[in-house]
Design a protein around this motif. Structure first.
Motif, short mmCIF file in Angstrom:
data_model
loop_
_atom_site.label_atom_id
_atom_site.label_comp_id
_atom_site.label_asym_id
_atom_site.label_seq_id
_atom_site.Cartn_x
_atom_site.Cartn_y
_atom_site.Cartn_z
N ALA A 186 8.84 10.82 75.41
CA ALA A 186 10.19 10.57 74.88
C ALA A 186 10.18 10.48 73.36
O ALA A 186 11.08 11.02 72.69
CB ALA A 186 10.74 9.29 75.48
N ALA A 187 9.18 9.82 72.80
CA ALA A 187 9.11 9.68 71.34
C ALA A 187 8.92 11.03 70.67
O ALA A 187 9.59 11.35 69.67
CB ALA A 187 7.97 8.73 70.97
N ILE A 188 8.01 11.86 71.20
CA ILE A 188 7.78 13.18 70.59
C ILE A 188 9.01 14.06 70.73
O ILE A 188 9.39 14.78 69.79
CB ILE A 188 6.54 13.84 71.23
CG1 ILE A 188 5.28 13.07 70.86
CG2 ILE A 188 6.43 15.30 70.78
CD1 ILE A 188 4.01 13.63 71.45
N ALA A 189 9.66 14.01 71.89
CA ALA A 189 10.86 14.82 72.09
C ALA A 189 11.96 14.44 71.09
O ALA A 189 12.64 15.31 70.53
CB ALA A 189 11.37 14.66 73.53
N GLU A 190 12.11 13.15 70.85
CA GLU A 190 13.14 12.70 69.92
C GLU A 190 12.84 13.14 68.49
O GLU A 190 13.71 13.67 67.78
CB GLU A 190 13.27 11.18 69.99
CG GLU A 190 14.37 10.61 69.09
CD GLU A 190 14.50 9.11 69.20
OE1 GLU A 190 15.27 8.54 68.40
OE2 GLU A 190 13.83 8.51 70.06
N VAL A 191 11.60 12.93 68.05
CA VAL A 191 11.23 13.32 66.69
C VAL A 191 11.31 14.83 66.52
O VAL A 191 11.82 15.34 65.51
CB VAL A 191 9.81 12.82 66.36
CG1 VAL A 191 9.35 13.36 65.00
CG2 VAL A 191 9.77 11.30 66.36
N LEU A 192 10.82 15.56 67.51
CA LEU A 192 10.82 17.03 67.41
C LEU A 192 12.24 17.57 67.39
O LEU A 192 12.55 18.51 66.64
CB LEU A 192 10.03 17.62 68.58
CG LEU A 192 9.60 19.07 68.44
CD1 LEU A 192 8.61 19.22 67.29
CD2 LEU A 192 8.95 19.56 69.73
N HIS A 193 13.12 16.98 68.18
CA HIS A 193 14.52 17.42 68.20
C HIS A 193 15.18 17.18 66.85
O HIS A 193 15.90 18.05 66.32
CB HIS A 193 15.28 16.69 69.31
CG HIS A 193 16.71 17.13 69.44
ND1 HIS A 193 17.74 16.51 68.77
CD2 HIS A 193 17.28 18.14 70.14
CE1 HIS A 193 18.88 17.10 69.06
NE2 HIS A 193 18.63 18.10 69.89
N THR A 194 14.93 16.01 66.27
CA THR A 194 15.50 15.70 64.96
C THR A 194 14.95 16.65 63.90
O THR A 194 15.69 17.18 63.06
CB THR A 194 15.19 14.25 64.57
OG1 THR A 194 15.73 13.37 65.56
CG2 THR A 194 15.79 13.90 63.22
N GLY A 195 13.63 16.88 63.93
CA GLY A 195 13.03 17.79 62.96
C GLY A 195 13.55 19.21 63.10
O GLY A 195 13.78 19.89 62.09
#
Length: 596
Positions: free
Chosen positions: A243-252
């Motif tokens: 979940a954390a990686i998906a959120e950061v990657l989506h924002t990036g």
């Protein structure tokens, strides 16, 4: 047999005459008695027959009533299910992450079907169903309800609210069939890993739930095995990390205006994949249909982390250097000719900027010199280079447990010539996936042994893979990758206390018709942390990113993939139980002075 009674009582008549009485009265009384006896006998016979008739009627009525009650309480079979006569296996084992959090489970729901011949008011039924389900056409429903069909499927699954709304119509020809459906309670999270499921063989009593993509299809037999239904399939994924990686990657991806993105976090020792993200993604509860035209990568169901086979650029430079060190052809301080451009037949190899006439092998990696890497690859030779990359798994489809893996094969040159070896050394002329890159990087930093990527949690440490480089070479590579972050092209990846190391890669994006785009790139970063004792490998890939905070648009990985990686590390390192080295250095010893 009793003697027959005489018709006239002669003895009594003669006696009556002797006494002077009227014998006719005696004969009349005898006739009345005989008639009464005959009447009683006939009545008794009639009553017996009537009783038998009533009993027979009651038995028939009771039999019919019991049969009607049984039919009313049972769901009628769909005609196709009756013909097949086979029992439908509807159950399916749960899927959980490494910590037991549910990723996929079954939910009891209902299907909607109809028996048009039993309908009382088909016009009203069609009108109300079109109101409840906007995608249904009222005229088409009415035509079906008034046609010759005896059975119609209307809806494969219903929500409780929809079921109640249909029930309120009060139409006896609309019926519900219980079934189980696959539910993904986390929505889009880990969608490309799970893939999705759908209905296979189905009847009104139940429906077969089968995998259609991802691990649901790859391990379909295991998930449907009757003797393992009560044993959840435990994946290597960590839901919180995913979940954390998906959120950061989506924002990036949004900030950098990228077309898509992918990331993989892998255990460098075991090959277990703790997170695999591909964007854009989808909700497996409502999986989109595969595209029928255009670029497959435009579809959200396309798994960029596995199916995305790309030229990855300079992240590949670590491999020819590793091979040269392992073969003893060079050491980290060996000076390499870096004069640019380098003439290679009718082609020229150029660097991003002029690095002078010579660079050490370490600086070839730190400064990311194409010319220097091509010189190293020339020392290794194309035959040995190809064999080494194959040993790392970069030339074959990934063995990870996803149905899409077997079809995601690397794209290789037809002939592994000297020119091909030179371009492949710095990430051009050969295409592979982020998943394969992560596994190859794990072998570079974990002491030199090969790992097999897996999405299944290992209950015990797997046996160590075949050695591909020595521990000494692996230590030298770790030092080089750390220097790339400390003073090279990935300085923005530095997160204090976690000692990440890695390599950037910016590759011109290929056109579907051949050649390369001038202003579109694949930006990649591949690395590991903590670099003094690597436990995890991370790969971040961005498709067509553009950083626009300055006066000029910047597309290189150092400005795009690297900052995203740093933010991922800040978020996931604490979730992985890693503490910053600076904090650990100040942890007091177990013996503490106290004052009474």
């Amino acid at each position: 047999m009793s003697p027959r009674a005489p018709l006239r009582p002669l003895a009594r008549i003669l006696d009556a005459r002797a006494r002077g009485e009227n014998p006719d009265a005696i004969e009349a009384a005898n006739i009345r008695d005989r008639n009464a006896a005959m009447h009683d006998k006939s009545r008794a016979r009639a009553e017996s027959r009537l009783l038998l008739l009533v009993m027979a009627f009651c038995a028939a009525f009771l039999t019919i009533g019991i049969r009607m009650a049984a039919l009313a309480g049972a769901e009628p079979d769909e005609p196709r299910a009756i013909v097949s006569g086979s029992r439908i296996q509807a159950q399916r084992a749960d899927i959980v992450d490494r910590n037991g959090n549910v990723l996929a489970t079954n939910l009891v729901t209902h299907a909607l079907y109809s028996h048009p011949r039993d309908m009382v008011d088909p016009e009203r039924a069609a009108r109300e169903l079109a109101r409840i389900f906007p995608d249904m056409d009222e005229d088409r429903l009415l035509k079906q309800f008034t046609g010759k069909s005896a059975f119609l499927w209307l809806r494969r699954k219903l929500s409780p609210e929809q079921m109640q709304a249909v029930h309120d119509i009060g139409e006896p020809g609309l019926l519900f069939g219980p079934r189980e459906m696959r539910l993904y309670p986390n929505g889009k999270l880990a969608a490309h890993v799970l893939g999705g499921a759908s209905f296979g063989a189905e009847g009104v009593h139940s429906a077969e739930v089968i995998g259609v993509a991802g691990i649901e299809k790859a391990l379909d037999d295991r998930l449907r095995s009757p003797d393992q239904l009560d044993q959840p399939l435990r994946l290597s994924l960590d839901l919180s990390v995913q979940a954390a990686i998906a959120e950061v990657l989506h924002t990036g991806m949004k900030l950098l205006n990228a077309r898509g993105a992918a990331s993989i976090l892998m255990d460098a020792q075991t090959g277990e994949v703790l997170a695999m993200v591909s964007l854009p993604d989808f909700d497996p509860n409502d999986r989109p249909l595969p595209p029928t035209a255009g670029d497959p990568a435009d579809s959200p169901i396309f798994n960029r982390a596995l199916q995305g086979v790309y030229e990855l650029g300079s992240v590949m430079k670590i491999f020819p250097v590793a091979q040269a060190l392992e073969l003893g052809l060079m050491n980290p301080d060996t000076m390499v000719n870096s004069s640019s451009p380098m003439q290679l037949g009718r082609f020229r190899v150029r660097d991003y900027r002029n690095y002078g006439p010579q660079l050490s092998v370490t600086d070839v990696i730190v400064k990311s010199s194409n010319v220097g890497t091509a010189r190293v690859a020339a020392q290794v030779g194309p035959v040995r280079q190809q064999a080494f990359l194959k040993e790392l798994g970069l030339l074959d489809a990934s063995p990870v447990e996803l149905i899409e893996a077997a079809r995601a094969r690397p794209l290789l040159p037809r002939k592994w010539s000297d020119i091909a070896a030179a371009t492949i050394s710095y990430g051009h002329g050969m295409s592979t996936s982020p998943m394969q890159l992560a596994a190859a990087y794990a072998a570079m930093v974990n002491g030199g042994y090969k790992v097999t990527p897996t999405l299944i949690k290992r209950e015990a440490p797997p046996p160590r893979g075949a050695p591909v480089i020595s521990e000494r070479t692996s230590a030298q590579l770790r030092d080089m990758l750390r220097k790339v972050v400390e003073k090279g092209t990935a300085r923005m990846a530095e997160v204090p206390g976690y000692h990440i190391g890695g390599k950037t890669g910016t590759a011109d994006k290929q056109k579907p018709t051949g050649g390369y785009h001038k202003d579109k790139v694949m930006a990649n970063f591949a690395g590991a942390f903590p670099m003094n004792d690597p436990r995890y490998v991370i790969v971040v890939s961005l498709d067509e990113p553009v950083e626009t905070s300055g006066t000029e648009a910047r597309r290189t990985a150092g400005w795009t993939a690297v900052p995203v990686t740093a933010e991922i590390l800040r978020r996931v390192a604490p979730l992985l139980g890693l503490r910053p080295a600076e904090v650990e250095a100040h942890v007091p010893s177990k013996v503490t002075a106290v004052r009474n």
